[in-house]
Scaffold this motif. Structure first.
Motif, PDB file in Angstrom:
ATOM      1  N   GLY A 156      91.971  74.962  16.148  1.00  0.00           N
ATOM      2  CA  GLY A 156      93.223  74.382  15.554  1.00  0.00           C
ATOM      3  C   GLY A 156      92.770  72.699  15.161  1.00  0.00           C
ATOM      4  O   GLY A 156      93.118  72.109  14.211  1.00  0.00           O
ATOM      5  N   GLU A 157      92.079  72.380  16.405  1.00  0.00           N
ATOM      6  CA  GLU A 157      91.646  70.891  16.227  1.00  0.00           C
ATOM      7  C   GLU A 157      90.867  70.637  15.468  1.00  0.00           C
ATOM      8  O   GLU A 157      90.840  69.665  14.504  1.00  0.00           O
ATOM      9  N   LEU A 158      89.899  71.748  15.210  1.00  0.00           N
ATOM     10  CA  LEU A 158      88.848  71.678  14.078  1.00  0.00           C
ATOM     11  C   LEU A 158      89.462  71.251  12.732  1.00  0.00           C
ATOM     12  O   LEU A 158      89.015  70.485  11.752  1.00  0.00           O
ATOM     13  N   LYS A 159      90.383  71.972  12.448  1.00  0.00           N
ATOM     14  CA  LYS A 159      91.168  72.027  11.242  1.00  0.00           C
ATOM     15  C   LYS A 159      92.040  70.682  10.987  1.00  0.00           C
ATOM     16  O   LYS A 159      91.833  70.161  10.009  1.00  0.00           O
ATOM     17  N   GLU A 160      92.442  70.279  12.118  1.00  0.00           N
ATOM     18  CA  GLU A 160      93.164  69.072  12.034  1.00  0.00           C
ATOM     19  C   GLU A 160      92.312  67.816  11.744  1.00  0.00           C
ATOM     20  O   GLU A 160      92.463  67.134  10.857  1.00  0.00           O
ATOM     21  N   ALA A 174      85.388  79.371   7.853  1.00  0.00           N
ATOM     22  CA  ALA A 174      84.316  78.649   8.477  1.00  0.00           C
ATOM     23  C   ALA A 174      85.120  78.189   9.667  1.00  0.00           C
ATOM     24  O   ALA A 174      84.506  78.235  10.616  1.00  0.00           O
ATOM     25  N   ILE A 175      86.419  78.045   9.628  1.00  0.00           N
ATOM     26  CA  ILE A 175      87.273  77.482  10.812  1.00  0.00           C
ATOM     27  C   ILE A 175      87.650  78.632  11.626  1.00  0.00           C
ATOM     28  O   ILE A 175      87.561  78.437  13.070  1.00  0.00           O
ATOM     29  N   ALA A 176      88.157  79.594  10.996  1.00  0.00           N
ATOM     30  CA  ALA A 176      88.797  80.928  11.813  1.00  0.00           C
ATOM     31  C   ALA A 176      87.752  81.498  12.689  1.00  0.00           C
ATOM     32  O   ALA A 176      87.817  82.088  13.727  1.00  0.00           O
ATOM     33  N   ASN A 177      86.530  81.328  12.278  1.00  0.00           N
ATOM     34  CA  ASN A 177      85.432  82.197  12.885  1.00  0.00           C
ATOM     35  C   ASN A 177      84.422  81.081  13.738  1.00  0.00           C
ATOM     36  O   ASN A 177      83.353  81.281  14.185  1.00  0.00           O
ATOM     37  N   ALA A 178      84.989  79.820  13.776  1.00  0.00           N
ATOM     38  CA  ALA A 178      84.477  78.656  14.690  1.00  0.00           C
ATOM     39  C   ALA A 178      83.838  79.444  16.115  1.00  0.00           C
ATOM     40  O   ALA A 178      84.508  80.123  16.782  1.00  0.00           O
ATOM     41  N   GLU A 179      82.868  78.863  16.644  1.00  0.00           N
ATOM     42  CA  GLU A 179      82.351  78.906  18.104  1.00  0.00           C
ATOM     43  C   GLU A 179      82.504  77.950  19.003  1.00  0.00           C
ATOM     44  O   GLU A 179      82.383  76.998  18.554  1.00  0.00           O
ATOM     45  N   LEU A 180      82.508  78.325  20.256  1.00  0.00           N
ATOM     46  CA  LEU A 180      82.741  77.254  21.374  1.00  0.00           C
ATOM     47  C   LEU A 180      81.219  77.002  22.080  1.00  0.00           C
ATOM     48  O   LEU A 180      80.569  78.344  22.298  1.00  0.00           O
ATOM     49  N   PRO A 210      86.103  68.344  18.567  1.00  0.00           N
ATOM     50  CA  PRO A 210      87.090  69.354  18.456  1.00  0.00           C
ATOM     51  C   PRO A 210      86.901  70.486  19.887  1.00  0.00           C
ATOM     52  O   PRO A 210      85.702  70.613  20.220  1.00  0.00           O
ATOM     53  N   HIS A 211      87.788  70.948  20.144  1.00  0.00           N
ATOM     54  CA  HIS A 211      87.783  71.876  21.442  1.00  0.00           C
ATOM     55  C   HIS A 211      88.402  73.199  20.821  1.00  0.00           C
ATOM     56  O   HIS A 211      88.469  74.262  21.584  1.00  0.00           O
ATOM     57  N   SER A 212      88.795  73.358  19.982  1.00  0.00           N
ATOM     58  CA  SER A 212      89.616  74.713  19.375  1.00  0.00           C
ATOM     59  C   SER A 212      89.391  74.657  17.791  1.00  0.00           C
ATOM     60  O   SER A 212      89.370  73.580  17.187  1.00  0.00           O
ATOM     61  N   PHE A 252      82.550  74.391  17.058  1.00  0.00           N
ATOM     62  CA  PHE A 252      81.581  74.220  16.058  1.00  0.00           C
ATOM     63  C   PHE A 252      82.012  75.089  14.780  1.00  0.00           C
ATOM     64  O   PHE A 252      82.167  76.392  15.096  1.00  0.00           O
ATOM     65  N   PRO A 253      82.192  74.820  13.556  1.00  0.00           N
ATOM     66  CA  PRO A 253      82.430  75.824  12.809  1.00  0.00           C
ATOM     67  C   PRO A 253      81.315  77.177  12.468  1.00  0.00           C
ATOM     68  O   PRO A 253      80.375  76.765  12.875  1.00  0.00           O
ATOM     69  N   SER A 254      81.484  77.905  11.950  1.00  0.00           N
ATOM     70  CA  SER A 254      80.839  79.162  11.785  1.00  0.00           C
ATOM     71  C   SER A 254      79.718  78.865  10.580  1.00  0.00           C
ATOM     72  O   SER A 254      79.994  78.450   9.510  1.00  0.00           O
ATOM     73  N   GLU A 255      78.391  79.159  11.448  1.00  0.00           N
ATOM     74  CA  GLU A 255      77.306  78.727  10.344  1.00  0.00           C
ATOM     75  C   GLU A 255      77.436  79.503   8.869  1.00  0.00           C
ATOM     76  O   GLU A 255      77.092  79.239   8.037  1.00  0.00           O
ATOM     77  N   LEU A 256      77.654  81.107   9.113  1.00  0.00           N
ATOM     78  CA  LEU A 256      77.736  81.953   8.063  1.00  0.00           C
ATOM     79  C   LEU A 256      78.670  81.473   6.997  1.00  0.00           C
ATOM     80  O   LEU A 256      78.243  81.407   5.786  1.00  0.00           O
ATOM     81  N   TYR A 257      79.907  81.357   7.413  1.00  0.00           N
ATOM     82  CA  TYR A 257      80.931  81.219   6.480  1.00  0.00           C
ATOM     83  C   TYR A 257      80.988  79.717   5.732  1.00  0.00           C
ATOM     84  O   TYR A 257      81.191  79.566   4.791  1.00  0.00           O
ATOM     85  N   THR A 258      80.369  78.898   6.634  1.00  0.00           N
ATOM     86  CA  THR A 258      80.245  77.385   6.190  1.00  0.00           C
ATOM     87  C   THR A 258      79.195  77.361   5.058  1.00  0.00           C
ATOM     88  O   THR A 258      79.362  76.786   3.971  1.00  0.00           O
ATOM     89  N   ASN A 259      78.141  77.933   5.448  1.00  0.00           N
ATOM     90  CA  ASN A 259      76.905  77.951   4.227  1.00  0.00           C
ATOM     91  C   ASN A 259      77.359  78.644   3.170  1.00  0.00           C
ATOM     92  O   ASN A 259      76.943  78.288   1.947  1.00  0.00           O
TER      93      ASN A 259
END
Ligand SMILES: Cc1cc2nc3c(=O)[nH]c(=O)nc-3n(C[C@H](O)[C@H](O)[C@H](O)COP(=O)(O)OP(=O)(O)OC[C@H]3O[C@@H](n4cnc5c(N)ncnc54)[C@H](O)[C@@H]3O)c2cc1C
Length: 457
Positions: free
Chosen positions: A68-72, A323-329, A64-66, A336-343
């Motif tokens: 949106g792509e991560l969510k897809e 986790a997706i909305a706060n993803a980092e590039l 994923p590059h954004s 990559f998804p947010s570490e904080l929200y994912t965990n």
């Protein structure tokens, strides 16, 4: 260099792999009752995703590059079989580790990228082999009575390494092609032989896999969930397995051992949260349906329990969205998804899953366990009595209610249900692991500043 068809996938498993179950070596996996459903599920995935042509590749090989792509990708994941999910998660974890180590070890990062392309071009399925046997949990790898309880390098040759050890609980290993091996935790200086990440084909000489499974063998109709969806778990033995250099991604660089474990943790926990968001909605649905079938849906304490389940399902999904909305590039432009929200989300969902199952059992009643089988319902002699006494009111036939009870038992209270209860807690690491990572990424300075202001300090 093309995608595989279902038939090619099934044929590809006949590659000399050594796989065992119930005391025997299994030679024909595709026809064995413990593996047949799993292979058929993975085969269906191949069929659904198949595109002809030399340049075609599956969506599970997408980086994923954004957000949106991560969510897809996550939305697709819900429809994929377990092996396709672990392929995507395992390769994205490798790519994440490559990003983190590229500045210091560009050659290792390049090997990871080439391996990613190799899997993509050959449409291979991968599993993540990270959890070691670990021996005495208090002791470091090098202090163990048996030095092999953490997978280690026993020989370094000019053209590669030889590894020995075992990786436990590896989902779907016997029905995949590639074992992505990573260190289970941070390794300290002195434990260089244990800082090993590499990729091993399932049929490599020296690899043996011992399987366990919750797949039902008989009365499959009474198991509407696990009869259709089951995967073997693999206890993988690496008995001096040679790995050529181009497949070695970490060889003694202890400072990067945790990068692999954390990267895999991140992707597994994101996938786990997506999975639990779906499960949570299914639990709510079952609770509401059985309450309606029992005539209890308006009773206050039943409604309250279902309300609590609704909040749980919604908060789990909210954590996933965050986790997706706060993803980092990354510098490469990978997302990559947010570490904080994912965990935090994975911890929240895993910690209270058993409570949600308890609510469902409390609402459903004893027939969750004791409902007669579908075969008995079809008996000419006792079937009509079962229909008569299992029915509750107009519109709720005995068969409908019976089938709901079988679904609840199979999903939450039988072999598969028990498997899920433990899986929710342990997959992606126990609760403690998620608490540690969440705390590390939480903005404690901000929290302290607010507290100081509150206290007038
Ligand atoms: C169904 C299923 C599928 C799985 N699939 C995979 C897979 O595909 N690939 C894979 O690599 N792994 C997989 N796992 C493994 C999973 O990640 C581990 O079970 C989990 O990390 C716990 O490790 P363990 O089972 O060895 O238990 P233990 O390490 O013994 O942990 C048990 C408890 O002890 C605590 N503990 C242990 N050691 C310490 C310590 N030193 N300090 C503090 N607390 C400690 C843990 O936090 C946990 O609460 C799977 C597990 C299950 C149940």
């Amino acid at each position: 260099m093309a995608m595989m068809t279902r038939e090619e996938y099934v044929a590809s498993l006949d590659d000399g792999r050594r796989t065992f179950a119930e005391g025997e070596e299994i030679k024909d996996l595709a026809s064995h009752p413990q593996f047949a459903t799993a292979i058929s599920l993975v085969g269906e995935g191949y069929e659904q995703n198949y595109i002809p042509g030399d340049d075609a590749s599956g969506p599970y090989f997408r980086i994923p590059h954004s957000p949106g792509e991560l969510k897809e990708i996550l939305e697709l994941l819900a429809d994929w079989d377990m092996v396709t999910v672990t392929t995507s998660q395992g390769l994205l974890a490798l790519i994440t580790a490559a990003t983190r180590m590229r500045a210091d070890y560009p050659e290792l990062a390049d090997r990871i990228e080439k391996y990613f392309d190799y899997c993509k071009q050959n449409d291979l399925r991968c599993v993540q082999a990270i959890t070691d046997a670990k021996g005495d949990r208090k002791l470091a790898p090098g202090q163990q009575a048996d030095p092999d309880v953490y997978t280690r390098i026993v020989e370094r040759r000019p053209d590669g390494i030889v590894i020995r050890g075992a990786k436990l609980h590896i989902s779907s290993a016997s029905v995949s092609h590639e074992l992505v091996v990573m260190p289970t935790k941070n390794m300290k200086p002195g434990d260089e032989d244990y800082a090993v990440a590499c990729a091993v084909p399932v049929n490599a000489p020296g690899v043996r896999i011992v399987n366990t499974s919750y797949a039902p063998r008989e009365r499959v109709e009474d198991f509407p969930v696990s009869g259709k969806f089951n995967m073997p778990e693999g206890f993988i033995i690496f008995d001096d397995v040679f790995v050529p250099n181009e497949r070695v991604f970490l060889d003694g660089q202890t400072e990067y051992s945790a990068a692999f474990a954390h990267a895999l943790g991140l992707w597994e926990r994101l996938g786990g949260t997506a999975h639990m968001a779906e499960f949570a909605d299914q639990l709510v649905g079952l609770a509401q349906l059985i309450a309606e079938a029992n005539g209890t849906e308006r009773i206050p304490h039943i409604k309250e329990k279902i309300n609590e389940m609704v909040i749980y399902a919604t908060m789990t999904r909210a954590g996933l969205e965050a986790a997706i909305a706060n993803a980092e590039l990354s510098e490469e432009g990978w997302c990559f998804p947010s570490e904080l929200y994912t965990n935090a989300a994975k911890h929240y969902a895993a910690a209270d899953y058993s409570l949600m199952v308890r609510h469902l059992h409390d609402i459903g009643g004893g027939s969750i366990l004791t409902a007669p089988s579908i075969q008995d319902l079809q008996s000419e002699e006792v079937g009509p009595f079962i229909e008569k006494y299992m029915a509750t009111k107009e519109g709720i036939s005995g068969e409908y209610r019976l089938r709901l009870f079988h679904a609840i038992r199979d999903f939450t209270a039988d072999a598969y249900g028990g498997w899920q209860l433990v899986t929710m807690l342990q997959s992606g690491g126990g609760l403690y692991a998620q608490r540690m990572v969440a705390r590390k990424h939480y903005d404690m300075d901000h929290a302290k500043k607010l507290a100081l202001r509150l206290a007038g300090l």
